[in-house]
Design an enzyme around this catalytic site. Structure first.
Site, PDB file in Angstrom:
ATOM      1  N   ASN A 148     -11.396 -28.738  11.333  1.00  0.00           N
ATOM      2  CA  ASN A 148     -12.350 -28.040  12.202  1.00  0.00           C
ATOM      3  C   ASN A 148     -13.618 -28.833  12.494  1.00  0.00           C
ATOM      4  OD1 ASN A 148     -11.051 -25.500  12.506  1.00  0.00           O
ATOM      5  ND2 ASN A 148     -11.514 -25.085  10.360  1.00  0.00           N
TER       6      ASN A 148
ATOM      7  N   ARG B 294      -9.528 -21.085   1.026  1.00  0.00           N
ATOM      8  CA  ARG B 294     -10.667 -20.179   0.879  1.00  0.00           C
ATOM      9  C   ARG B 294     -10.524 -18.980   1.825  1.00  0.00           C
ATOM     10  NH1 ARG B 294     -14.180 -19.907  -3.357  1.00  0.00           N
ATOM     11  NH2 ARG B 294     -16.265 -19.364  -2.682  1.00  0.00           N
TER      12      ARG B 294
ATOM     13  N   GLN C 176      -2.808 -30.872  -4.980  1.00  0.00           N
ATOM     14  CA  GLN C 176      -2.284 -30.238  -3.777  1.00  0.00           C
ATOM     15  C   GLN C 176      -2.553 -31.065  -2.531  1.00  0.00           C
ATOM     16  OE1 GLN C 176      -3.159 -25.688  -3.820  1.00  0.00           O
ATOM     17  NE2 GLN C 176      -4.435 -26.618  -5.398  1.00  0.00           N
ATOM     18  N   ARG C 177      -3.657 -31.783  -2.521  1.00  0.00           N
ATOM     19  CA  ARG C 177      -4.001 -32.543  -1.326  1.00  0.00           C
ATOM     20  C   ARG C 177      -3.831 -34.041  -1.513  1.00  0.00           C
ATOM     21  NH1 ARG C 177     -10.417 -31.400  -1.784  1.00  0.00           N
ATOM     22  NH2 ARG C 177     -10.938 -33.178  -3.104  1.00  0.00           N
TER      23      ARG C 177
ATOM     24  N   ASP D 167      -4.964 -26.919   4.769  1.00  0.00           N
ATOM     25  CA  ASP D 167      -5.211 -25.486   4.940  1.00  0.00           C
ATOM     26  C   ASP D 167      -4.439 -24.889   6.117  1.00  0.00           C
ATOM     27  OD1 ASP D 167      -6.919 -25.386   2.790  1.00  0.00           O
ATOM     28  OD2 ASP D 167      -8.672 -25.913   3.988  1.00  0.00           O
TER      29      ASP D 167
ATOM     30  N   THR E 194      -5.165 -31.096   8.035  1.00  0.00           N
ATOM     31  CA  THR E 194      -5.685 -30.233   6.978  1.00  0.00           C
ATOM     32  C   THR E 194      -4.551 -29.568   6.214  1.00  0.00           C
ATOM     33  OG1 THR E 194      -6.831 -28.166   6.457  1.00  0.00           O
ATOM     34  CG2 THR E 194      -6.084 -28.392   8.717  1.00  0.00           C
TER      35      THR E 194
ATOM     36  N   MET F 215      -5.113 -23.526  -3.454  1.00  0.00           N
ATOM     37  CA  MET F 215      -6.219 -23.785  -2.521  1.00  0.00           C
ATOM     38  C   MET F 215      -6.114 -22.932  -1.250  1.00  0.00           C
ATOM     39  SD  MET F 215      -6.914 -27.876  -2.655  1.00  0.00           S
ATOM     40  CE  MET F 215      -7.971 -28.617  -3.915  1.00  0.00           C
TER      41      MET F 215
ATOM     42  N   GLU G 204      -7.293 -19.067  -3.846  1.00  0.00           N
ATOM     43  CA  GLU G 204      -8.620 -19.132  -4.463  1.00  0.00           C
ATOM     44  C   GLU G 204      -9.590 -18.190  -3.759  1.00  0.00           C
ATOM     45  OE1 GLU G 204     -10.743 -22.858  -3.875  1.00  0.00           O
ATOM     46  OE2 GLU G 204      -9.644 -23.278  -2.039  1.00  0.00           O
TER      47      GLU G 204
ATOM     48  N   GLY H   4     -11.770 -33.477   4.028  1.00  0.00           N
ATOM     49  CA  GLY H   4     -10.981 -33.673   2.807  1.00  0.00           C
ATOM     50  C   GLY H   4      -9.687 -34.408   3.088  1.00  0.00           C
TER      51      GLY H   4
END
Lengths: 412, 412
Positions: free
Chosen positions: B113, B190, B300-301, B143, B141, B188, B245, B12
Site C-alpha cells: 500500500n 493486523r 512467515q515472510r 498480507d 505483500t 500475521m 494477530e 516489509g
C-alpha cells in the site's frame, strides 16, 4: 515358536524419530527368521500397559512405512511415563505379564534420557526374574544431550532448521540497514546449548550474523551482554544474537525467571516471558535501540522442511543396528554413534555404530564442552563447527500432496 | 540518448520480493533497445534521495541475478519512507533533479500500500510538471491486502509456509493424544485475515486440525470462543486453533491489548503479550486444560523453505509485465493479477496480467470477503480454499551451499 518384537516412541518428537521407527520396523520385518509379529506400542509404555498396540506389517504392504521416513512427530504417539525406581513395584510384573501375553521377546524404545531410564529399569527387572526378553534403546533428541554417543538422531535436522532459519532472519533483519537494530533469537535447550550453538552454521563469512551466541553452559552476565551488544553494533548495524532458552545467571536463576518477577496478567497469573523477551526489554531499556525477539518454538523439533539426509540416514541405521544387536543377544543397551573421523573442518566424516550400557546413559546429560565456547562466552569455536557441519549435510525431498504441501503418514 | 531504468523495493520483505526484482531486471536488461542502464535503488526512495544506487547489469554477468530469484528479503534493502501529501513540498523537485542527474526515464517500485502511495505521488507530481518519466508499481505483500488484484506476490509462499507449518504443529500437538490439549497458533495479519485463513490448507480430511480459525474481519467474542473450544475438544482431543494477530472485540479493541492492561515488566514497561498468549491464559483460566501458544513470527515472510512455484513465477512475470507496460507508455499504474478461472475446487487455474490505476489502490485495504467466513466466524468456507489452493502449488528447489543450507544472494 518365534518371539514377537515391539517398538515404542517416548518423549518429545523430532523430525527423524519416525526414521528411527522405520529402521527398526524395516529391519525386523526383514528378519522373519527371527521375529513373529512386529508390534508398535501406541503412546509408549503407558499405552502398552493398556494393551494399546498395533501390527506394523500392514504399513509395509500399504506403502505407509515409506511415508513414515519423512513424517515428523511420533507416529506411534508418545508418553512421558516414568517407571517407578522401586523394581518391586507391582507395575513390573504387570508389564511382564503383558510381554508374555503378546509373546514379546524383543523390546525397542526410541527416546531420550527418560526413555533410556525405562530401558534400564525393564532390563534390570528382567535380569532379576531371569527373563530373556531383550531391551534395546534407540537414541532420539534434538537437544543432543545423551552421553556415550557422538550425537543423537534428531539433532542434525533441528540444527539445520535453526541454521537456515537464523540465516533467513538475519536477511529479514538487514533490509533497513541504514538503521541500527538488534534481533534476539531464542532457541530450544534448557541445559545443553547444542542447538543454539548450531546457529553458528548460519554464518557465511567472518563476523557475519549471528554475531553473538549465548549457551547455558556458561553463566550469563547481563552487564557484559549489554556491553557486548554495544560494541558489536559498531561494526554490525543489524545485529542478530542467538540465545538458549536456558541461559541463567551465575547463581543459577534462569533469565526468563527474572522477567516474571513483576508481571501479573489479567487473570492474576505470573507472566512468564521467555528469555528472549526479557533481554529484548533489557536492551531497549539500556541502549534505546530498535530491538525484537523471535522464539523459534516447536518448528525446531517438528519441521520437515529442513531434514538433514545425514540425520535421517543415521536414524534409520540406528534402528536397524539396534535390531541386529538385539538378535545377537544384547540387552540393556543403547545404540551409540562413534565418529571415526577427526574433528577438523576438512575431515571426511565417517561414523560407526556401537552399543553402550544404557545404565551409563540414562539420567545423565551431555553439555557443550567448555573448550568449544569462546573465552568470553559469546560464541562457539571452530571445533564446534567441525563437529556440527557434517550432521546437517544432505537434503531430503519430502513427498507432497495434491497442493504440493508436505504429505505425512498418520496412524488410522 | 536512451533513458535509464531504476527499480526499488519498499516495505516489509517477502519470500518472492526478489523474484519480482529479478523479473524487472531480467526484462529490462533484455531491452537494450529501450534502456541505457538499469539501476537498483538501495533502501528504496529514501536511499535514492542520498544517491544510493547500484548498477544491476554486473549481477547478470556474475550469475548473482539467478540466485536473487530464490533469496528472501529485500536484496536492494527497503525503507518505510512516506512522501509528503503536499506535492509542493521541496522533496519532489529534489527527487526529480536526481532523476535527471541519473537520466531516469522509468521508475519501478515493488511494494504494498505505502509503496503504491509513493508511485501515486511521484506520477501525479510528474504530470504536474509535464515530466515524461514513467512510474510503475509492482505488488508485494504477504498480507494479500491490495485491491484490484486477485492476489499479491508473496502471499502464496507465505500461505504455503503457514499451511505446512500448521500441519506440522498439529502433528506435534497430537503425540500425547491420550490427553486433551489446545494449541493456539498466532499468524500475521493486523487487519486482513488472508494468511490466517490459509491455515485451512493444512487440513487433510474433514474436521482435521486446525479445527478453528479466527480472522480479524469478524468481531471476536471471548465467551463464544471458549464455548467453541469446549465443544470442539469433545471430538478433537488435541485441538489446534489458528488466530490472526489482529483479532479484536466488537468495539475494536485488539485482543493483544486486553492482555497488556495489567502486566508491567521488571523495567516498568507495559507488557505487550500477543493475542495468542492472551488467549492461552484465557483458555487455561476458563477450561483448565493443557494449552500453549505458538507465534509463527518473521519466518512467515522470510522463509525460503516453502516457496510456492506459482508465487515465484507470478512475481517474476509481474516484474517483466511492468517493464513492458512502462515501455508501452503506461505510468501511474500497478501490475494487477486477473484470475480467468472460476473459484471452484476443480477449476484449472488461469491468470492474466493487467495494469490498474495506482491511485485506486494505494491506501486501501482488501480484506477476506465475509461470505468466505463461516457464519459463527470460526472457519473459512470452501470458496476460500478454491481461491487459495492454486496459489501455493508447485515447489522450488533452493540452491544450497557446501553445508546444504540454503544459499542466498547478498549485496556486496
Amino acid at each position: 515358536m518365534k518371539k514377537n518384537a515391539i517398538v515404542g516412541q517416548s518423549g518429545g518428537p523430532t523430525a527423524v524419530i519416525n526414521a528411527s521407527l522405520y529402521g527398526v520396523v524395516y529391519e525386523a520385518l526383514n528378519r522373519e527368521d527371527v521375529f513373529g509379529n512386529v508390534y508398535g506400542m501406541i503412546n509408549g509404555i503407558e499405552g502398552f500397559l493398556h494393551d494399546q498396540l498395533m501390527d506394523m506389517k500392514p504399513l509395509d504392504t500399504s506403502g505407509e512405512l515409506e511415508l513414515i521416513k519423512t513424517t515428523p512427530g511420533s507416529y506411534l504417539g508418545s508418553c512421558r511415563y516414568k517407571l517407578p525406581e522401586d523394581l518391586s513395584d507391582t507395575v513390573y510384573p504387570k508389564l511382564f505379564e503383558k510381554f508374555e501375553k503378546y509373546n514379546i521377546g524383543y523390546f525397542f524404545y526410541i527416546g531420550g534420557n527418560d526413555s533410556m531410564d525405562t530401558v534400564s529399569k525393564l532390563s534390570r527387572y528382567a535380569a532379576s526374574i531371569n527373563s530373556d526378553i531383550r531391551f534395546m534403546g534407540l537414541p532420539k533428541t534434538i537437544d543432543n544431550d545423551l552421553v556415550l554417543t557422538d550425537h543423537t538422531p534428531g539433532f542434525g535436522s533441528a540444527a539445520k532448521y535453526v541454521a537456515s532459519t537464523v540465516r533467513e532472519i538475519a536477511i529479514d533483519a538487514s533490509v533497513y540497514d541504514n538503521k541500527q537494530s538488534v534481533t534476539i533469537v531464542e532457541i530450544m535447550g534448557r541445559h545443553a546449548g547444542w542447538l543454539t550453538a548450531a546457529s553458528a552454521l548460519a554464518r557465511k563469512f567472518k563476523n557475519d550474523n549471528p554475531v553473538l551466541i549465548y549457551l547455558p553452559e556458561v553463566a550469563f552476565d547481563q552487564d557484559a551482554f549489554i556491553e557486548k551488544i554495544k560494541s558489536s553494533l559498531e561494526t554490525t548495524s543489524n545485529l542478530v544474537v542467538c540465545i538458549s532458552e536456558g541461559i541463567h545467571t551465575a547463581d543459577g536463576t534462569f533469565i526468563c525467571e527474572l522477567g516474571s518477577e513483576v508481571g501479573v496478567d489479567t487473570f492474576g497469573h505470573k507472566m512468564l516471558t521467555g528469555s528472549g523477551k526479557y533481554l529484548e526489554n533489557l536492551v531497549k531499556e539500556r541502549l534505546g535501540v530498535k530491538v525484537r525477539s523471535v522464539e523459534l518454538n516447536v518448528s525446531q523439533r517438528c519441521s520437515s522442511a529442513m531434514l538433514s539426509k545425514t540425520d535421517q540416514k543415521e536414524a534409520i541405521a540406528s534402528g536397524s543396528f539396534g535390531v541386529t544387536a538385539a538378535i545377537k543377544g544384547e540387552t540393556g543397551k543403547m545404540v551409540a554413534f562413534k565418529r571415526q573421523s577427526p574433528l577438523t573442518l576438512d575431515a571426511d566424516y565417517v561414523l560407526n555404530y556401537a552399543t553402550e550400557d544404557v545404565n551409563e546413559i540414562c539420567n545423565k546429560e551431555k553439555t557443550v564442552p567448555l573448550e568449544w565456547i569462546s573465552e568470553d562466552g559469546s560464541d562457539v569455536t571452530e571445533a564446534f563447527l567441525a563437529y556440527a557441519r557434517p550432521l546437517v549435510r544432505g537434503n531430503v525431498l519430502v513427498p507432497t500432496d495434491e497442493d504440493d504441501l508436505p504429505k505425512f503418514a498418520y496412524r488410522k
